[in-house]
Design an enzyme around this catalytic site. Structure first.
Site, mmCIF file in Angstrom:
data_model
loop_
_atom_site.group_PDB
_atom_site.id
_atom_site.type_symbol
_atom_site.label_atom_id
_atom_site.label_comp_id
_atom_site.label_asym_id
_atom_site.label_seq_id
_atom_site.Cartn_x
_atom_site.Cartn_y
_atom_site.Cartn_z
ATOM 1 C CE LYS A 15 -1.571 -2.289 3.383
ATOM 2 N NZ LYS A 15 -1.745 -3.717 3.359
ATOM 3 C CD GLU A 51 -8.618 -6.536 -7.000
ATOM 4 O OE1 GLU A 51 -8.802 -5.942 -8.064
ATOM 5 O OE2 GLU A 51 -9.327 -6.350 -5.992
ATOM 6 C CE LYS A 53 -5.751 -3.264 3.729
ATOM 7 N NZ LYS A 53 -5.827 -4.222 4.817
#
Ligand code: HSE
Length: 346
Positions: free
Chosen positions: A128, A152, A227
């Site tokens: 991330k 993904e 996220k």
């Protein structure tokens, strides 16, 4: 049949999960997707580096690691390449960035990803850090060099949360996203409801391969906040950074808080939310006490869930694994198949 040569930068849980999947699914992927996926290089700062332009046997990589704990006895494939040299010399067409995540700087992954994209290599990463710190630059670099940036695995591991939204829901108008987006904390809250103490629950989450190398990012809510940033940038066109997410983790929750909720037929969940409003947006991560009949109450263990609120369809919810070796390893396979499909589109 298209051959895809992979260079793995990092060979921890996720890389080993991918090697296991490839050792089991190589023939299936060939026959059903017409892709011949070969690992041609692995470079890990601790376990060592190996390369073979024709392909390394994934089962042999895992056996070697199981025997010695590193790759140094894999003659004649062992070499002394660092990450930069591996990206330059391996002849790989796809670089898999699998080093530990650093949310503040994105490094060292950010440097690896930029280097690969500049060379026209496709990239797949569950990492991330680079997305949170420099997504617009990476998107531009990928476009300029005709490369695909597969991400993904950054949200809900191999559960196709991003793919579902990007390919099918964007036109329905996504106005809010809410979910349980961290597997480690959901696993811990579940274990603590069953009487486990905080430290033991965290140790179990680590040994199951759910937690980050530095698990404070999980328990403090920063992994879920990352996220949220990724979802805002990729799906809602919001230029969010970590500072824009009001973030509270689970370390303030006591065993008494958890048992008190349980006694009242409620559960604590770490909820991540991003919604458009008249001021622009509101983004947050915080523990919330929800009743047992709430749709997210039944999401247990390392399972995650995401609900997209859309203008046309209303709510669409996806539930599935949020972390784990094989689960995140599979996200890399999804990225590779997406690269195959994008590069062979008429
Ligand atoms: N540490 C993360 C989690 C891994 O527990 O959800 C997946 O991003």
């Amino acid at each position: 049949m298209k051959i895809y040569k992979l260079a793995l930068i990092g060979f921890g849980n996720v890389g080993q999960g991918l090697a296991r999947i490839l050792s089991e699914k190589y023939d299936f992927l060939k026959s059903h997707h017409e892709v011949d996926i070969r690992i041609v290089a692995v470079c890990d700062a601790i376990k060592g580096s190996v390369a073979n332009a024709e392909g390394l046997d994934p089962a042999e990589l895992l056996d070697q690691l199981g025997r010695d704990g590193d790759l140094r006895n894999m003659h004649p494939y062992h070499n002394d390449w660092n990450a930069t040299q591996t990206i330059e010399r391996s002849g790989a067409s796809i670089m898999l960035e699998l080093t530990p995540t650093h949310l503040a700087t994105g490094e060292p992954a950010l440097t690896h990803v930029k280097q690969a994209l500049r060379r026209g290599m496709h990239v797949s990463m569950p990492n991330k850090g680079p997305l949170v710190t420099d997504y617009p630059a990476l998107r531009t670099l990928a476009k300029e060099n005709g490369a695909v940036l597969g991400v993904e695995g950054t949200v809900m591991s191999g559960t196709p949360a991003l793919c579902l939204a990007r390919e099918s829901l964007m036109a329905a108008g996504i106005s809010q996203v809410q979910g349980i987006l961290n597997g480690t904390t959901n696993y811990m809250l579940d274990a603590m409801e069953h009487g486990c103490d905080f430290e033991t629950a965290l140790a179990q989450a680590q040994s199951n391969g759910y937690a980050e190398a530095d698990p404070s990012g999980d328990v403090d809510g920063h992994d879920a906040a990352a996220k949220v940033v990724i979802l805002g940038n990729l799906l809602m066109d919001l230029p969010l950074s970590l500072q824009d997410v009001a973030c509270e983790g689970i370390s303030g929750l006591t065993q008494e808080d958890i048992q008190s909720a349980r006694d009242n037929n409620q559960h604590w969940k770490l909820l991540a939310t991003i919604k458009r409003n008249s001021a622009g947006y509101h983004a947050s991560v915080k523990p919330e006490r929800i009743s047992a009949d709430h749709p997210l109450a039944s999401v247990r263990g390392a399972t995650n869930a995401i609900t997209y609120q859309t203008e046309i369809l209303g709510e669409v919810t996806l539930i599935g694994p949020g972390a784990g070796r094989m689960e995140t390893g599979f996200a890399l396979v999804e990225d590779i198949l997406a690269i195959h499909s994008q590069c062979n589109h008429d």
